[in-house]
Enzyme design. Structure first.
Site, mmCIF file in Angstrom:
data_model
loop_
_atom_site.group_PDB
_atom_site.id
_atom_site.type_symbol
_atom_site.label_atom_id
_atom_site.label_comp_id
_atom_site.label_asym_id
_atom_site.label_seq_id
_atom_site.Cartn_x
_atom_site.Cartn_y
_atom_site.Cartn_z
ATOM 1 N N ASN A 46 0.850 -1.186 0.000
ATOM 2 C CA ASN A 46 0.000 0.000 0.000
ATOM 3 C C ASN A 46 0.892 1.245 0.000
ATOM 4 O OD1 ASN A 46 0.907 -0.282 2.679
ATOM 5 N ND2 ASN A 46 -0.928 0.663 3.517
ATOM 6 N N HIS A 47 0.297 2.403 -0.271
ATOM 7 C CA HIS A 47 1.112 3.609 -0.470
ATOM 8 C C HIS A 47 0.468 4.774 0.260
ATOM 9 C CE1 HIS A 47 4.208 5.944 -2.104
ATOM 10 N NE2 HIS A 47 3.875 6.001 -3.374
ATOM 11 N N VAL A 48 1.083 5.164 1.392
ATOM 12 C CA VAL A 48 0.513 6.248 2.184
ATOM 13 C C VAL A 48 1.435 7.447 2.326
ATOM 14 C CG1 VAL A 48 -1.031 4.753 3.506
ATOM 15 C CG2 VAL A 48 1.282 5.138 4.331
#
Length: 249
Positions: free
Chosen positions: A55-57
C-alpha cells in the site's frame, strides 16, 4: 519454476551494486530517526523471483521498501522522479521508471528480467499516495504475477505518514514505522494471450488477499492508517484498474 519457463526479456537487469551496498548504511541512518520494524520477513521466499505489492501512504514508502525488505527490491517508481541528480541516483540504485499514464512495455520487460534472474520487484498497486486502503488498485501486480507465476507478497506500510498529514508529511522523529509482510499469494502462470478480463479478475483476487492481510497487520500492530490526504493534495492518476469509493476509516 525455472527461468527457462518464463517469457524472454530483452531488458538488462537493473543495476544492483548500489542497491545491495547502500542498504546497511541507509537502514542505520533511518533507524536513527525512526524505529523501523519489519514483521513477517519469513513470508518472502529466501531465493527466486518474487513480487512485493505494498500500500502507499507516505513519501518515504519507496525508500523504506527498498532498504528494509528482507531482500533488495527493484521498485517501480513514477518516471517523474527520474530527473536531475535524484534520477541518476534512482537508476544507479536499480529502481525502475514507470510511465503511469501510458502502456510501458519497457518497465514490464525490466520487471520480467528481475524476476527471471531471481530478484524481487516492488509495486505500489494504488499508483499514488493516499489513504492506503487499496481503494484504487491498478492491474500491474496481477499482470506480472500472471506472466511469471511468481509469488506476490503483500506489504502493509504503517506509520509512514502522520494521521491527516499531507502528501509529503513525514512521521515525527521517534515514531515507529512498521512494514508488515503477509502470506504470499500465487496464481498460475498464464501464457500469452492474457485477456483484459482475466487480468481484471486476477486483480480482484489479489486485492482481496491484500486487504485481508492488511486487516491482520493493523490488528497485530494495534495501529491504524493515516486516513485520506487533505483536500486538493491527491496526485493525478490514470483512471485504470479497480476503483472503489473511499471507506470510512
Amino acid at each position: 519454476m525455472s527461468a527457462a519457463d518464463l517469457p524472454a526479456s530483452s531488458a538488462e537487469h537493473p543495476p544492483t551494486r548500489m542497491l545491495h551496498g547502500l542498504r546497511p548504511l541507509s537502514a542505520w541512518l533511518l533507524r536513527r530517526r525512526w524505529p523501523v520494524r519489519v514483521h513477517g520477513a519469513e513470508h518472502l521466499p529466501a531465493r527466486g523471483g518474487a513480487i512485493l505489492a505494498a500500500n502507499h501512504v507516505g513519501a518515504i514508502d519507496g525508500p523504506l521498501l527498498a532498504i528494509f525488505a528482507p531482500r533488495p527490491v527493484h521498485a517501480l517508481t513514477k518516471q517523474e522522479m527520474f530527473s536531475g541528480r535524484l534520477g541518476g541516483f534512482l537508476r544507479g540504485a536499480g529502481q525502475v521508471p514507470l510511465d503511469r499514464f501510458h502502456p510501458d512495455p519497457a518497465a514490464i520487460r525490466s520487471c520480467l528480467r528481475v524476476v527471471r534472474d531471481g530478484g524481487v520487484v516492488g509495486i505500489f498497486p494504488e499508483g499514488t499516495r493516499g489513504a492506503g486502503r487499496l481503494d484504487r488498485f491498478h492491474h500491474g501486480a496481477a499482470y506480472l504475477a500472471l506472466v511469471t507465476g511468481a509469488p506476490v507478497v503483500p506489504v502493509t506500510m504503517i506509520g509512514t505518514r502522520p494521521p491527516g498529514g499531507g502528501s509529503n508529511a513525514l512521521p515525527p522523529r521517534g515514531e515507529p514505522i512498521d512494514l508488515v509482510l503477509g502470506e504470499a499469494w500465487r496464481t498460475a502462470q498464464q501464457p500469452w494471450p492474457r485477456t483484459r478480463e482475466h487480468v481484471a479478475a486476477t486483480s480482484v483476487l489479489l486485492r482481496g488477499h491484500m486487504l485481508s492481510e492488511q486487516d491482520g497487520a493493523l490488528s497485530r500492530t494495534r495501529r491504524s492508517l493515516p486516513g485520506p490526504l487533505p483536500a486538493g493534495q491527491s496526485e493525478d492518476d490514470p483512471d485504470t484498474g479497480l476503483v472503489e469509493h473511499p471507506r470510512e476509516l
